[in-house]
Design an enzyme around this catalytic site. Structure first.
Site, mmCIF file in Angstrom:
data_model
loop_
_atom_site.group_PDB
_atom_site.id
_atom_site.type_symbol
_atom_site.label_atom_id
_atom_site.label_comp_id
_atom_site.label_asym_id
_atom_site.label_seq_id
_atom_site.Cartn_x
_atom_site.Cartn_y
_atom_site.Cartn_z
ATOM 1 N N ARG A 1 77.315 74.500 50.881
ATOM 2 C CA ARG A 1 78.409 75.227 51.538
ATOM 3 C C ARG A 1 78.101 75.497 53.000
ATOM 4 N NH1 ARG A 1 79.593 80.671 51.916
ATOM 5 N NH2 ARG A 1 77.765 81.157 50.639
ATOM 6 N N ASP B 1 70.007 74.347 47.403
ATOM 7 C CA ASP B 1 70.522 74.063 48.743
ATOM 8 C C ASP B 1 69.430 73.929 49.805
ATOM 9 O OD1 ASP B 1 73.108 73.988 47.871
ATOM 10 O OD2 ASP B 1 73.567 76.052 48.427
ATOM 11 N N ARG C 1 75.786 87.090 39.272
ATOM 12 C CA ARG C 1 76.018 87.670 40.593
ATOM 13 C C ARG C 1 76.630 89.051 40.373
ATOM 14 N NH1 ARG C 1 75.395 83.203 43.935
ATOM 15 N NH2 ARG C 1 75.921 81.204 42.985
ATOM 16 N N THR D 1 66.802 77.883 44.838
ATOM 17 C CA THR D 1 68.154 77.395 45.135
ATOM 18 C C THR D 1 68.090 75.914 45.444
ATOM 19 O OG1 THR D 1 69.969 77.456 46.754
ATOM 20 C CG2 THR D 1 67.823 78.210 47.507
ATOM 21 N N ASP E 1 68.137 76.186 51.637
ATOM 22 C CA ASP E 1 68.665 76.890 52.807
ATOM 23 C C ASP E 1 68.004 78.245 53.039
ATOM 24 O OD1 ASP E 1 69.694 78.161 50.591
ATOM 25 O OD2 ASP E 1 71.740 78.290 51.339
ATOM 26 N N ASP F 1 69.576 83.536 49.144
ATOM 27 C CA ASP F 1 69.780 84.515 50.208
ATOM 28 C C ASP F 1 70.275 85.859 49.676
ATOM 29 O OD1 ASP F 1 70.080 84.694 53.355
ATOM 30 O OD2 ASP F 1 71.869 85.627 52.509
ATOM 31 N N GLY G 1 72.791 81.486 41.839
ATOM 32 C CA GLY G 1 72.929 80.193 41.195
ATOM 33 C C GLY G 1 71.615 79.736 40.573
#
Length: 319
Positions: A171, A127, A72, A125, A129, A103, A11
């Site tokens: 997510r 996120d 992707r 990213t 994360d 990731d 992303g």
């Protein structure tokens, strides 16, 4: 080392362009030829590789998205795909690769490193994360976008005495919801790292109503459940009518904040330094305002999410 390349994968996130710019200009400053790989790992396998000059990355630091484009790739997860990518790197004489992504991007970079291609990862990213760093590139821009939306939606919620459910990205990680919920004064914040009780949500809303509060904001990370599902539960159990706003991809776009531009620039330059120093299989991050680097294996293995402090504060402030 004479030639390196840079790609973006997964992303997109605001600040990726600033990172690309830093890799290219730091590399050229240090005497390297720097190549851009277009369309992520898919483009790498297909040989979509071009040499970049100083002017190639001019006028991009303030732009969202990624000038190298992204994608992707399921094929790259296979041995065949990885071997095709290595052949393309060898064809161009590229001796090191900087991978900007999340990731999944790190997993790909780890595989290439194991096969002899020195790779350095940058956490790109929204996120937030990725382990091994306090902040990821794009997170600050995304949460500022969300807070701006929450402020605007609250104006409407106040005017119409409504309860709004605002669904944000996240997510598996609730950082966007948690940070923006606290910053936006949300009455309820729901994140994947914590289970929720529908009765507790209604109890909190009722307490607000009892003291005259007629509007409320619920910030919901998409990984908990769809906003429509939560709205249905509130209606079925308590006959509470809500309005839904799903922010979606607006969170990924826009001009990166000053913080993200500086972060991306620092991390990108450090990635080049690590490649020149002969490092491989590592990712750059920032901890306590200091640049750090960790092995891919360590980052990918450690999936623990620490949200206790800020989550507890959100509970205490939303009484």
């Amino acid at each position: 080392m004479k030639k390196i390349a840079v790609l973006t994968s997964g992303g997109d996130s605001p600040g990726m362009n600033a990172a690309i710019r830093a890799v290219v200009r730091k590399g050229i400053h240090d005497g390297l030829d720097v190549y851009g790989v277009y369309h992520g790992y898919s483009g790498l396998m297909e040989g979509k590789i071009e040499k970049l000059e100083l002017g190639s990355v001019g006028d991009i630091i303030h732009r969202g998205g990624t000038m190298l484009y992204t994608s992707r790739s399921e094929k790259f997860k296979t041995e065949e795909g990885q071997e095709e990518a290595i052949k393309q790197l060898q064809k161009h004489g590229i001796e090191g690769l900087v991978v900007i992504g999340g990731d999944g991007s790190y997993q790909g970079a780890a595989k290439l490193s194991e096969k002899g291609i020195p790779c350095i990862g940058l956490p790109g990213t929204i996120d937030n994360d990725i382990n091994g760093t306090d902040y990821t590139i794009g997170f600050d821009t995304a949460i500022n976008t969300v807070v701006d939306a929450i402020d605007k939606i609250r104006d409407t919620a106040t005017s119409h005495d409504r309860t709004f459910i605002i669904e944000v990205m996240g997510r598996l990680a609730g950082d966007i919801a948690l940070w923006t919920g606290v910053a936006g004064g949300a009455e309820t914040i729901l994140i994947p790292e914590r289970e929720y009780d529908i009765d507790d949500i209604m109890t909190k809303l009722n307490k607000g109503m009892e003291r005259g509060k007629k509007h409320s904001i619920i910030v919901l990370a998409e990984g908990v459940c769809p906003a429509t599902e939560l709205a249905e539960k509130l209606m079925d159990s308590f006959q509470l009518e809500t309005r839904i706003s799903v922010l979606g991809y607006i969170q990924r776009g826009g001009s990166p904040t000053c913080f993200d531009r500086v972060l991306a620039s620092r991390l990108g330059a450090r990635a080049v330094e690590l490649l020149i120093a002969g490092k491989r299989g590592r990712a750059v991050g920032i901890t306590n305002q200091q640049l750090v680097d960790s092995g891919f294996e360590e980052i990918l293995k450690n999936k623990d999410r620490v949200v206790d402090g800020l989550y507890e504060l959100s509970q205490q402030l939303s009484i």
